[in-house]
Design a protein around this motif. Structure first.
Motif, PDB file in Angstrom:
ATOM      1  N   SER A 184      66.950  94.439   8.293  1.00 49.84           N
ATOM      2  CA  SER A 184      67.318  94.135   9.676  1.00 49.84           C
ATOM      3  C   SER A 184      66.124  93.592  10.446  1.00 49.84           C
ATOM      4  CB  SER A 184      67.862  95.396  10.364  1.00 49.84           C
ATOM      5  OG  SER A 184      69.063  95.817   9.757  1.00 49.84           O
ATOM      6  N   LEU A 185      64.952  94.190  10.218  1.00 49.80           N
ATOM      7  CA  LEU A 185      63.748  93.711  10.888  1.00 49.80           C
ATOM      8  C   LEU A 185      63.402  92.299  10.437  1.00 49.80           C
ATOM      9  CD1 LEU A 185      61.352  94.199  12.735  1.00 49.80           C
ATOM     10  CD2 LEU A 185      60.172  95.321  10.831  1.00 49.80           C
ATOM     11  N   PHE A 186      63.525  92.048   9.141  1.00 46.97           N
ATOM     12  CA  PHE A 186      63.231  90.717   8.610  1.00 46.97           C
ATOM     13  C   PHE A 186      64.174  89.672   9.201  1.00 46.97           C
ATOM     14  CE2 PHE A 186      63.689  87.344   5.402  1.00 46.97           C
ATOM     15  CZ  PHE A 186      62.361  86.986   5.221  1.00 46.97           C
ATOM     16  N   LEU A 187      65.460  89.956   9.208  1.00 44.32           N
ATOM     17  CA  LEU A 187      66.429  88.989   9.723  1.00 44.32           C
ATOM     18  C   LEU A 187      66.235  88.746  11.214  1.00 44.32           C
ATOM     19  CD1 LEU A 187      69.710  90.019   7.855  1.00 44.32           C
ATOM     20  CD2 LEU A 187      68.142  88.159   7.298  1.00 44.32           C
ATOM     21  N   SER A 188      65.695  89.724  11.922  1.00 44.23           N
ATOM     22  CA  SER A 188      65.476  89.549  13.357  1.00 44.23           C
ATOM     23  C   SER A 188      64.423  88.486  13.651  1.00 44.23           C
ATOM     24  CB  SER A 188      65.062  90.878  14.000  1.00 44.23           C
ATOM     25  OG  SER A 188      63.720  91.237  13.655  1.00 44.23           O
ATOM     26  N   LEU A 189      63.634  88.094  12.644  1.00 46.61           N
ATOM     27  CA  LEU A 189      62.638  87.042  12.827  1.00 46.61           C
ATOM     28  C   LEU A 189      63.263  85.656  12.887  1.00 46.61           C
ATOM     29  CD1 LEU A 189      59.998  88.267  10.211  1.00 46.61           C
ATOM     30  CD2 LEU A 189      59.966  88.673  12.674  1.00 46.61           C
ATOM     31  N   PHE A 190      64.531  85.538  12.496  1.00 46.73           N
ATOM     32  CA  PHE A 190      65.193  84.235  12.375  1.00 46.73           C
ATOM     33  C   PHE A 190      66.398  84.190  13.314  1.00 46.73           C
ATOM     34  CE2 PHE A 190      63.130  85.381   8.428  1.00 46.73           C
ATOM     35  CZ  PHE A 190      62.370  84.257   8.149  1.00 46.73           C
ATOM     36  N   ALA A 191      66.229  83.532  14.441  1.00 45.99           N
ATOM     37  CA  ALA A 191      67.279  83.512  15.453  1.00 45.99           C
ATOM     38  C   ALA A 191      68.543  82.803  14.965  1.00 45.99           C
ATOM     39  CB  ALA A 191      66.762  82.839  16.724  1.00 45.99           C
ATOM     40  N   HIS A 192      68.398  81.924  13.966  1.00 45.77           N
ATOM     41  CA  HIS A 192      69.548  81.159  13.487  1.00 45.77           C
ATOM     42  C   HIS A 192      70.249  81.821  12.302  1.00 45.77           C
ATOM     43  CE1 HIS A 192      66.291  80.075  10.800  1.00 45.77           C
ATOM     44  NE2 HIS A 192      67.122  79.436   9.999  1.00 45.77           N
ATOM     45  N   ILE A 193      69.799  83.009  11.930  1.00 44.84           N
ATOM     46  CA  ILE A 193      70.329  83.703  10.758  1.00 44.84           C
ATOM     47  C   ILE A 193      70.964  85.029  11.175  1.00 44.84           C
ATOM     48  CG2 ILE A 193      69.715  84.861   8.594  1.00 44.84           C
ATOM     49  CD1 ILE A 193      69.601  81.838   8.361  1.00 44.84           C
ATOM     50  N   ASN A 194      72.177  85.290  10.691  1.00 46.48           N
ATOM     51  CA  ASN A 194      72.835  86.572  10.957  1.00 46.48           C
ATOM     52  C   ASN A 194      72.898  87.464   9.730  1.00 46.48           C
ATOM     53  OD1 ASN A 194      73.530  86.065  13.741  1.00 46.48           O
ATOM     54  ND2 ASN A 194      75.094  84.627  12.991  1.00 46.48           N
ATOM     55  N   GLN A 195      72.990  86.859   8.556  1.00 49.89           N
ATOM     56  CA  GLN A 195      73.070  87.610   7.310  1.00 49.89           C
ATOM     57  C   GLN A 195      72.357  86.808   6.221  1.00 49.89           C
ATOM     58  OE1 GLN A 195      77.260  88.051   6.585  1.00 49.89           O
ATOM     59  NE2 GLN A 195      77.667  85.864   6.708  1.00 49.89           N
ATOM     60  N   PRO A 196      71.952  87.484   5.124  1.00 50.09           N
ATOM     61  CA  PRO A 196      71.166  86.796   4.092  1.00 50.09           C
ATOM     62  C   PRO A 196      71.800  85.503   3.586  1.00 50.09           C
ATOM     63  CG  PRO A 196      71.118  89.163   3.713  1.00 50.09           C
ATOM     64  CD  PRO A 196      72.090  88.933   4.835  1.00 50.09           C
TER      65      PRO A 196
END
Length: 260
Positions: free
Chosen positions: A226-238
């Motif tokens: 969750s922390l990693f994905l929060s770095l990418f505003a255009h990404i919601n899931q892997p």
């Protein structure tokens, strides 16, 4: 741009820092665990209304995170549909020339600093790799190029049947044309994510755009993911990172761990 405690203006994102950040701190000293260095990551993205935003994040200075920010040094020249642009002057929405998918818009730009002082206190790998002009043929690269530990280049490899493969640049170090260098001062490095995983032209060399790797989420717990994905505003899931265009050789961290 609108402002908040973790949003700064575009000019601040482009500034090359010259001193260690207070956000690069140690944790774990009071718990008996090995200290974990935390660092500041900076990201740049374009909102749906066209506004460009830069956001500061604090996250663990571990290979899986740092690989997303540590490819291209300040001054690297990127080929865009508008012509050559220094990496620090790129903005989301600009279109880059790719070998595989034509012109692709920049979705996200990430930046961090390689800090010698932090490396001395942890397992950081802060080595840069310098590629001399014409090392891989005429104008390849067009001029000397400095890249970070997260950079890969497109090469044919025997281990993959002479197929095009994305190879960590430091794997090609020969001490002559391609050399590892340990910077004496903090160095800002960046990475670029496109709509589709591609190779982009950096100083005339075909280099990889960012992708965390197929199945990267299996190596993270839910909180870390969750922390990693929060770095990418255009990404919601892997799955939103899309498919990878080429096979690639893993980056190897200082701890000997393979990073996708």
């Amino acid at each position: 741009m609108t402002g908040s405690s973790n949003l700064v203006n575009l000019n601040a994102f482009r500034k090359l820092h010259s001193a260690p950040s207070k956000s690069e701190t140690m944790t774990g000293a009071r718990t008996g665990r090995a200290p974990l260095v935390m660092r500041k990551f900076e990201t740049l993205h374009q909102r749906s209304d066209g506004e460009i935003r830069q956001t500061d994040h604090i996250g663990p200075a571990i290979p899986a995170f740092e690989a997303a920010f540590s490819a291209f040094a300040h001054g690297s020249i990127v080929t865009t549909t508008r012509g050559p642009v220094a990496v620090e002057d790129l903005e989301p929405g600009m279109k880059l020339i790719t070998r595989e998918h034509g012109a692709q818009p920049v979705q996200w730009i990430g930046a961090m600093r390689l800090v010698p002082e932090a490396a001395a206190r942890s397992a950081h790998d802060i080595r840069m790799t310098r590629i001399m002009a014409d090392s891989f043929g005429f104008t390849r690269p067009e001029r000397d190029l400095m890249v970070g530990p997260g950079a890969r280049i497109l090469k044919k490899t025997r281990s993959h049947g002479d197929a095009d493969t994305l190879v960590p640049v430091r794997n090609l170090s020969d001490g002559v044309n391609v050399s590892d260098i340990t910077p004496q001062r903090p160095v800002m490095v960046r990475h670029i994510a496109l709509r589709k995983h591609s190779t982009i032209l950096i100083n005339g060399l075909e280099m990889e755009s960012f992708h965390p790797g197929t199945g990267f989420e299996r190596n993270m717990g839910q909180n870390m993911l969750s922390l990693f994905l929060s770095l990418f505003a255009h990404i919601n899931q892997p799955e939103d990172f899309g498919e990878m265009t080429y096979r690639r050789l893993p980056l190897v961290s200082p701890e000997g761990l393979e990073v996708a």
